[in-house]
Design a protein around this motif. Structure first.
Motif, PDB file in Angstrom:
ATOM      1  N   GLU A   1     -81.093 -35.771 -59.809  1.00 27.98           N
ATOM      2  CA  GLU A   1     -80.492 -37.323 -60.089  1.00 27.98           C
ATOM      3  C   GLU A   1     -79.227 -37.414 -60.678  1.00 27.98           C
ATOM      4  O   GLU A   1     -78.946 -37.026 -62.016  1.00 27.98           O
ATOM      5  CB  GLU A   1     -81.560 -38.175 -60.807  1.00 27.98           C
TER       6      GLU A   1
ATOM      7  N   ASN B   1     -76.006 -39.597 -62.049  1.00 31.20           N
ATOM      8  CA  ASN B   1     -75.783 -41.060 -62.493  1.00 31.20           C
ATOM      9  C   ASN B   1     -74.231 -41.025 -63.287  1.00 31.20           C
ATOM     10  O   ASN B   1     -73.933 -40.107 -63.549  1.00 31.20           O
ATOM     11  CB  ASN B   1     -77.100 -41.560 -63.186  1.00 31.20           C
TER      12      ASN B   1
ATOM     13  N   GLU C   1     -68.073 -40.539 -54.863  1.00 32.88           N
ATOM     14  CA  GLU C   1     -69.227 -40.900 -54.474  1.00 32.88           C
ATOM     15  C   GLU C   1     -69.570 -39.750 -53.287  1.00 32.88           C
ATOM     16  O   GLU C   1     -70.707 -39.311 -52.957  1.00 32.88           O
ATOM     17  CB  GLU C   1     -69.311 -42.041 -53.843  1.00 32.88           C
TER      18      GLU C   1
ATOM     19  N   ARG D   1     -73.052 -40.609 -58.543  1.00 34.17           N
ATOM     20  CA  ARG D   1     -73.796 -41.784 -58.387  1.00 34.17           C
ATOM     21  C   ARG D   1     -73.461 -42.627 -59.702  1.00 34.17           C
ATOM     22  O   ARG D   1     -73.337 -42.007 -60.605  1.00 34.17           O
ATOM     23  CB  ARG D   1     -75.245 -41.793 -58.036  1.00 34.17           C
ATOM     24  N   TRP D   2     -73.403 -43.852 -59.425  1.00 29.86           N
ATOM     25  CA  TRP D   2     -72.842 -44.764 -60.589  1.00 29.86           C
ATOM     26  C   TRP D   2     -74.141 -45.665 -61.190  1.00 29.86           C
ATOM     27  O   TRP D   2     -74.063 -46.774 -61.422  1.00 29.86           O
ATOM     28  CB  TRP D   2     -71.741 -45.650 -60.221  1.00 29.86           C
ATOM     29  N   ARG D   3     -75.123 -45.282 -61.275  1.00 26.27           N
ATOM     30  CA  ARG D   3     -76.497 -45.979 -61.652  1.00 26.27           C
ATOM     31  C   ARG D   3     -76.667 -45.569 -63.099  1.00 26.27           C
ATOM     32  O   ARG D   3     -76.545 -44.780 -63.503  1.00 26.27           O
ATOM     33  CB  ARG D   3     -77.337 -45.580 -60.647  1.00 26.27           C
TER      34      ARG D   3
END
Ligand code: FMN
Length: 247
Positions: free
Chosen positions: A102, A104, A240, A245-247
């Protein structure tokens, strides 16, 4: 310590970016030593999320001149490196055992911080061996081109370059803020104080600019407009594409 050796702090205080080099090549032994010293920088949880590309191909280096906005030193220095944030190992290991990797904002920050600490340790090591260095953020003008030219896979994102070589110039050291401008106790100072400190810094910078033949220039004047227009707005899309990912 031998009496002829500088202290680490004396070495650090002597730093200035070198932008003009002789044609001396940096020997492999010095490169290996400086890279190994760079790697001894602290790294979050020992994740070591970076890779270094030593660019020796003269055609690639020549292409990097244009990418970095006409910086001939990229070709003319004694060694040129591209420092990358590298999440590939972690993604491959996760893929291998069938769990998600994941990404982020935190993983992006970790990889950029790790890569930067590594790079600065390496730069200092090169300087201690008598070489000059200069970071090359200019490659971020076109990271897609850098990625293609170096055949970088997803999750290996170029961040900045670094030139290393024998100095062919003796630039004036660029003054930094006084310590009490950036160091505070249990909080930070008010906006009024910040602005007064910026103005005071211009008094320090006046002599520096005068010596560089740029009298009349001010640091405040430059910084007032530095972020007027968003810089390199294409970078979000590029990162990206590289898996960030920018979450
Ligand atoms: C991430 C980063 C990118 C930089 N990019 C460039 C660059 O593309 N070209 C250049 O000539 N200097 C570049 N520099 C050098 C800075 O301009 C320099 O460090 C700063 O003006 C302070 O001067 P000094 O290093 O001589 O003390 C970069 C520095 C950093 C940290």
């Amino acid at each position: 310590m031998k009496t002829t050796e500088k202290t680490v702090i004396a070495q650090m205080l002597e730093h200035r970016s070198i932008r003009s080099y002789t044609d001396e090549i940096v020997p492999a032994a010095d490169i290996e030593q400086a890279v190994a010293a760079g790697q001894k920088a602290a790294t979050s949880s020992n994740i070591q999320t970076y890779s270094l590309v030593h660019v020796t191909d003269i055609e690639i280096r020549t292409a990097m001149i244009e990418i970095s906005g006409g910086q001939d030193k990229v070709r003319d220095c004694g060694a040129f490196f591209v420092i990358c944030a590298d999440m590939r190992r972690h993604r491959l290991l996760a893929d291998r055992c069938g769990v998600p990797c994941e990404q982020n904002v935190e993983s992006f920050l970790l990889s950029v911080i790790d890569a930067s600490l590594f790079a600065q340790n390496m730069a200092l090591a090169f300087e201690s061996l008598g070489w000059g260095t200069c970071y090359i953020g200019g490659i971020r003008n076109n990271l897609s081109a850098v990625q293609k030219i170096l055949s970088l896979p997803t999750d290996v994102s170029p961040l900045f370059g670094m030139t290393v070589g024998r100095a062919a110039e003796e630039p004036w050291p660029r003054p930094r803020f006084p310590v009490d401008t950036i160091m505070h106790e249990n909080g930070v100072v008010s906006d009024d104080v910040v602005l007064a400190q910026c103005d005071a810094y211009d008094d320090l910078m006046r002599e520096y600019y005068l010596n560089r033949g740029a009298s009349g220039r001010t640091w405040c004047g430059q910084m007032e407009r530095f972020f007027e227009v968003p810089k390199r707005a294409h970078l979000k899309d590029f990162f990206e594409q590289m898996g960030v990912r920018w979450r």
